[in-house]
Design an enzyme around this catalytic site. Structure first.
Site, PDB file in Angstrom:
ATOM      1  N   GLY A  98       0.820  -1.202   0.000  1.00  0.00           N
ATOM      2  CA  GLY A  98       0.000   0.000   0.000  1.00  0.00           C
ATOM      3  C   GLY A  98       0.854   1.252   0.000  1.00  0.00           C
ATOM      4  N   ARG A 123       2.435   9.470 -10.235  1.00  0.00           N
ATOM      5  CA  ARG A 123       1.739   9.836  -9.000  1.00  0.00           C
ATOM      6  C   ARG A 123       2.515   9.417  -7.748  1.00  0.00           C
ATOM      7  NH1 ARG A 123      -4.768   9.402 -10.113  1.00  0.00           N
ATOM      8  NH2 ARG A 123      -4.709  10.028 -12.299  1.00  0.00           N
ATOM      9  N   THR A 142      -0.368  -3.998   6.236  1.00  0.00           N
ATOM     10  CA  THR A 142      -0.553  -3.908   7.681  1.00  0.00           C
ATOM     11  C   THR A 142      -2.034  -4.043   8.009  1.00  0.00           C
ATOM     12  OG1 THR A 142      -0.696  -1.497   7.567  1.00  0.00           O
ATOM     13  CG2 THR A 142       1.470  -2.459   7.995  1.00  0.00           C
ATOM     14  N   SER A 190      -0.150  -4.033  12.857  1.00  0.00           N
ATOM     15  CA  SER A 190       0.478  -2.749  13.166  1.00  0.00           C
ATOM     16  C   SER A 190      -0.301  -1.973  14.220  1.00  0.00           C
ATOM     17  CB  SER A 190       0.591  -1.890  11.906  1.00  0.00           C
ATOM     18  OG  SER A 190      -0.700  -1.642  11.354  1.00  0.00           O
ATOM     19  N   ASP A 191      -1.574  -2.348  14.404  1.00  0.00           N
ATOM     20  CA  ASP A 191      -2.446  -1.686  15.373  1.00  0.00           C
ATOM     21  C   ASP A 191      -3.307  -2.756  16.036  1.00  0.00           C
ATOM     22  OD1 ASP A 191      -2.307   1.450  14.569  1.00  0.00           O
ATOM     23  OD2 ASP A 191      -2.253   0.198  12.781  1.00  0.00           O
ATOM     24  N   ARG A 232      -0.094  -9.422  -1.663  1.00  0.00           N
ATOM     25  CA  ARG A 232      -0.151  -8.169  -0.910  1.00  0.00           C
ATOM     26  C   ARG A 232       0.660  -8.296   0.362  1.00  0.00           C
ATOM     27  NH1 ARG A 232      -2.048  -3.883   1.781  1.00  0.00           N
ATOM     28  NH2 ARG A 232      -3.499  -4.141   3.514  1.00  0.00           N
TER      29      ARG A 232
END
Length: 233
Positions: free
Chosen positions: A20, A43, A90, A204-205, A87
């Protein structure tokens, strides 16, 4: 011609790791790949191709959320003939026994999005990971002495709403391991176009304990997930 990637037809390998965060893609390329070169900066969504143990592999930033990832996955498959997508992302843990930095594999991906309901005329479609990739990831994790956990994950259209309401508790009550924002679209597109896909995640959280990793940790330190994904080339 791809609208969001500027690579030449043969610059992207058949196997692509999807990050991501484009800076995570850059970190993987610079840390693990030999002879890596950047094939797109459109981008600032960076993409690289290089060699891992002699095999060509690409790493592509895909942004946040299913609409962003879908753009890149669609073009990678249809414009560059990519046949395997992994993929490396997180997630926020929904189960109390999970800890920060735990490594997860999404067997299937539930969602609160209406994207697939629109596609399937109001019906629920349950997209799943490719079984061969899951089997190989499980066996490889065992060989690398990594504690890989597998199960259902949630792909949400929202980031803050999930954490600030009690809605995540319903998903947790039905055994969903964690929440992220892309796997459901990845698995659906892989099924549509007949390619292989797998979602590997690092916690990650934590929505139960409210523990959090730093931004630098998310970008550079989740190397177990990166190594496992690369071994699937």
């Amino acid at each position: 011609m791809s609208q969001h990637l500027s690579a030449s037809p043969h610059e992207i390998a058949p196997t692509v790791l999807l990050a991501g965060d484009p800076l995570r893609a850059k970190y993987i390329a610079e840390t693990f790949l030999e002879e890596a070169y950047c094939y797109t900066e459109v981008r600032n969504m960076l993409g690289y191709t290089g060699l891992y143990k002699g095999k060509r592999i690409s790493v592509q930033g895909a942004g946040i959320g299913m609409p962003s990832l879908s753009l890149y996955v669609h073009e990678l498959i249809n414009d560059y003939q990519v046949d395997t997508l992994v993929r490396v992302g997180t997630c926020g843990a929904l189960q109390p026994d999970l800890k920060l930095r735990d490594l997860l594999m999404g067997v299937s991906a539930s969602t609160d999005s209406n994207i697939n309901r629109r596609l399937f005329h109001g019906l629920d479609y349950a997209p799943c990971a490719d079984f061969d990739l899951m089997r190989r990831a499980w066996e490889t994790a065992d060989q690398l002495d990594l504690n890989l956990k597998a199960g259902n994950i949630l792909s949400s259209d929202t980031f803050y709403d999930i954490g600030q309401s009690d809605s995540w508790q319903l998903w947790a009550a039905y055994g969903v391991l964690a929440v992220e924002m892309e796997a459901n679209a990845l698995y659906t597109l892989a099924a549509k176009f007949g390619v292989k896909a797998l979602c590997l995640l690092t916690v990650s959280d934590h929505l139960v304990t409210e523990a959090r990793s730093s931004l630098e940790e998310r970008e550079k330190s989740f190397t177990d997930m990166m190594k496992l994904a690369l071994e699937l080339v």
